[in-house]
Design a protein around this motif. Structure first.
Motif, PDB file in Angstrom:
ATOM      1  N   PHE A 297      53.574  71.258  35.764  1.00  0.00           N
ATOM      2  CA  PHE A 297      54.233  69.955  35.911  1.00  0.00           C
ATOM      3  C   PHE A 297      55.561  69.929  35.160  1.00  0.00           C
ATOM      4  O   PHE A 297      56.576  69.472  35.695  1.00  0.00           O
ATOM      5  CB  PHE A 297      53.316  68.843  35.400  1.00  0.00           C
ATOM      6  N   LEU A 298      55.573  70.409  33.922  1.00  0.00           N
ATOM      7  CA  LEU A 298      56.807  70.393  33.141  1.00  0.00           C
ATOM      8  C   LEU A 298      57.886  71.258  33.791  1.00  0.00           C
ATOM      9  O   LEU A 298      59.075  70.936  33.729  1.00  0.00           O
ATOM     10  CB  LEU A 298      56.526  70.877  31.719  1.00  0.00           C
ATOM     11  N   ALA A 299      57.456  72.368  34.424  1.00  0.00           N
ATOM     12  CA  ALA A 299      58.428  73.226  35.116  1.00  0.00           C
ATOM     13  C   ALA A 299      58.984  72.533  36.356  1.00  0.00           C
ATOM     14  O   ALA A 299      60.162  72.675  36.690  1.00  0.00           O
ATOM     15  CB  ALA A 299      57.768  74.543  35.489  1.00  0.00           C
ATOM     16  N   GLU A 300      58.133  71.756  37.043  1.00  0.00           N
ATOM     17  CA  GLU A 300      58.564  71.086  38.271  1.00  0.00           C
ATOM     18  C   GLU A 300      59.485  69.903  37.981  1.00  0.00           C
ATOM     19  O   GLU A 300      60.512  69.725  38.637  1.00  0.00           O
ATOM     20  CB  GLU A 300      57.336  70.610  39.060  1.00  0.00           C
ATOM     21  N   CYS A 301      59.110  69.070  37.000  1.00  0.00           N
ATOM     22  CA  CYS A 301      59.899  67.866  36.757  1.00  0.00           C
ATOM     23  C   CYS A 301      61.163  68.157  35.937  1.00  0.00           C
ATOM     24  O   CYS A 301      62.106  67.374  35.946  1.00  0.00           O
ATOM     25  CB  CYS A 301      59.062  66.795  36.069  1.00  0.00           C
ATOM     26  N   ARG A 302      61.163  69.266  35.209  1.00  0.00           N
ATOM     27  CA  ARG A 302      62.330  69.688  34.441  1.00  0.00           C
ATOM     28  C   ARG A 302      62.796  68.629  33.446  1.00  0.00           C
ATOM     29  O   ARG A 302      63.993  68.466  33.200  1.00  0.00           O
ATOM     30  CB  ARG A 302      63.484  70.079  35.376  1.00  0.00           C
ATOM     31  N   ARG A 303      61.848  67.917  32.884  1.00  0.00           N
ATOM     32  CA  ARG A 303      62.173  66.947  31.853  1.00  0.00           C
ATOM     33  C   ARG A 303      61.930  67.557  30.480  1.00  0.00           C
ATOM     34  O   ARG A 303      61.035  68.389  30.320  1.00  0.00           O
ATOM     35  CB  ARG A 303      61.316  65.665  32.003  1.00  0.00           C
ATOM     36  N   PRO A 304      62.721  67.157  29.484  1.00  0.00           N
ATOM     37  CA  PRO A 304      62.491  67.691  28.141  1.00  0.00           C
ATOM     38  C   PRO A 304      61.154  67.233  27.594  1.00  0.00           C
ATOM     39  O   PRO A 304      60.640  66.173  27.986  1.00  0.00           O
ATOM     40  CB  PRO A 304      63.655  67.111  27.325  1.00  0.00           C
TER      41      PRO A 304
END
Length: 533
Positions: A503-510
């Motif tokens: 998920f963190l890789a997909e949304c690219r949010r810090p």
């Protein structure tokens, strides 16, 4: 009709021909058999043997005929039982192994002992008896069975490691929440004590609490870095901090085993271009191996870690120990998967194999080296980062605190099902100019965001929550308040989990990984300060 009913007359010569033909056919069948066949007389002397027996045991037929089978293929520790069995049969006529299949050891001409399956049949002739021993070499079958068992154990170990990885994710998440509170509150306590009458004594205690919490945090992060499964991400990395992190991770085991750790780091050591998590895993594996080897040493127990740049312009990391060393006979095998000399339950034989693979994936290599301590030394060679500096990575500079004028206009929402964590983040934000609303669940956050018409300058959201979690809230914000998407920062203690990582890789949010300090919070939200118009 006169000839009807008369039997044909068989000549004696044709009968002999048939017997000779049958004997030749029998001899050909026996000689071409895949199993070893040895015929012995009542005294146990070899009468004949087939080609498979010659190939299996290494004796030619001519040198075997007439010799005792016990002297040829029976191992020394079985000879007494063999002779006793032959004598008992000759005396009583009662067979012991006739007609049965038994497994036993047999000796070859070169001294090798091999497992065989034996079946003996009795051949009675008018004047004497013979015994035919059919022997099947079980070496290949035993080796195959052992390999299957080894692979089964390796699979079991792999499943255990996967389960431990999942368990570690949960343990890390549970530890990171209280560690964040301890670390954050200790930092804030120090700030509040500045200038007070008890600043010296109480401040010292607060610093001790903070130091202990930071140590716990580093250990948890090191475990997570090792357990985390992700594609290699190479970057310029300072070597010494990673080595110190590996030593700190294993400090208790080294200390309890009485092992001294010496450092010989080259001053101004350039950075290397590697994945830091994978480099630390290699070093941890090497130190663990050295630790286990030193447990068998009665004398001085020491590990030395050296770093330097070789004449070829490549970085070198050497992990050396004062243990028993590695025998020359097995040095070529130590990097083979599942090869180990350790007792069952102590080692899996995959550490060095994995380490060499990781080294090669970093465009480096791992090999044995000369030991200066008299034990085993492993040298890891790595490429330098071009134009690298010697300064240690610190994760960025502290964020600038917004001015009072800008601070009055900033508003944030903090979403976390742990009230202490939400309060800590809110307090850290308030010290950096934000007025924070706290939400204990995703549903509560939706209501607050809807009521504020999306008017937040920063959204700080925990990734894992029981009702509406971080990813679900992100998708809701994306659909209903798209302008807020670029203001979202996630907080997580579960970044090593595959779902969280995807998920963190997909949304690219810090994201902010627990445990954290108030300075970490300020640094991460610094980019949101000018959002208010």
């Amino acid at each position: 009709m006169g000839g009807v009913g008369k039997k044909p007359v068989r000549k004696r010569g044709s009968r002999l021909d048939e017997l000779q033909r049958d004997a030749l056919v029998y001899a050909a069948v026996v000689d071409s058999a895949l199993d070893a066949v040895i015929v012995v007389d009542e005294e146990g002397r070899v009468v004949t043997m087939n080609a498979s027996a010659e190939a299996t045991f290494g004796y030619s037929k001519s040198e075997a005929i007439g010799r005792s089978i016990g002297a040829l293929i029976v191992p020394d520790d079985h000879k007494q039982a063999h002779e006793a069995g032959m004598a008992r049969y000759r005396a009583t006529g009662v067979p012991h192994v006739l007609g049965r299949r038994v497994e036993m050891d047999a000796r070859c001409r070169d001294g090798r002992i091999i497992p065989v399956e034996l079946a003996i049949t009795e051949v009675k002739l008018p004047d004497r008896r013979y015994f035919t021993a059919n022997l099947r070499d079980l070496s290949a079958a035993k080796a195959a069975a052992a390999e299957i068992q080894r692979q089964r154990e390796a699979l079991h170990q792999s499943e255990k490691l996967a389960a431990i990885g999942s368990l570690l994710a949960g343990v890390a998440h549970e530890l990171n929440n209280p560690l964040s509170v301890v670390l954050g509150q200790a930092t804030m306590l120090q700030e509040e004590l500045e200038g007070s009458a008890i600043a010296e004594s109480a401040g010292k205690r607060a610093r001790q609490i903070q130091s202990a919490a930071e140590r716990c945090a580093r250990v948890v992060r090191s475990f997570m870095a090792i357990a985390r499964q992700h594609k290699a991400e190479k970057r310029a990395v300072a070597v010494a901090p990673l080595l110190e992190g590996a030593v700190e991770l294993l400090a208790y085991g080294l200390r309890s085993n009485g092992i001294a750790v010496y450092r010989d780091y080259e001053s101004a050591m350039p950075e290397v271009f590697v994945d830091p998590d994978q480099l630390q895993q290699i070093v941890v594996n090497l130190i663990v191996n050295a630790n286990q080897a030193l447990q068998e040493t009665d004398g001085k127990r020491a590990i030395e870690i050296r770093t330097f740049v070789g004449h070829d312009g490549l970085a070198r990391i050497v992990v050396d120990d004062s243990g028993p060393g590695i025998p020359e006979a097995i040095q070529a095998q130590i990097f083979d998967p599942f090869f180990t000399t350790k007792p069952l339950g102590v080692g899996t034989g995959i550490g060095l194999s994995i380490s060499r693979g990781l080294a090669e994936s970093q465009d480096g290599r791992l090999a044995l080296a000369a030991s200066s301590l008299g034990g085993a030394a492993f040298e890891l060679t790595l490429p330098l980062a071009s134009g690298s500096a010697t300064e240690v990575e610190r994760g960025g500079k502290p964020a600038d605190v917004p001015s009072d004028r800008a601070a009055a206009a900033l508003r944030a929402i903090v979403i976390d099902d742990e009230p202490e964590i939400a309060a800590l983040i809110g307090e850290a934000l308030s010290r950096n100019g934000y007025r924070s609303d706290l939400a204990g669940s995703g549903a509560e956050a939706q209501a607050l965001i809807a009521a504020a018409a999306g008017g937040y300058d920063a959204v700080i959201c925990d990734l894992r929550m029981p009702d509406i979690d971080g990813p679900a809230l992100y998708r809701w914000i994306e659909a209903n308040h798209a302008a807020l998407v670029e203001r979202i920062v996630f907080v997580t203690g579960d970044a090593l989990g595959p779902a969280a990582g995807r998920f963190l890789a997909e949304c690219r949010r810090p994201f902010l990984e627990k445990p954290f300090t108030p300075a970490d919070v300020a640094r991460l939200v610094a980019d949101f300060a000018p959002r208010k118009h």
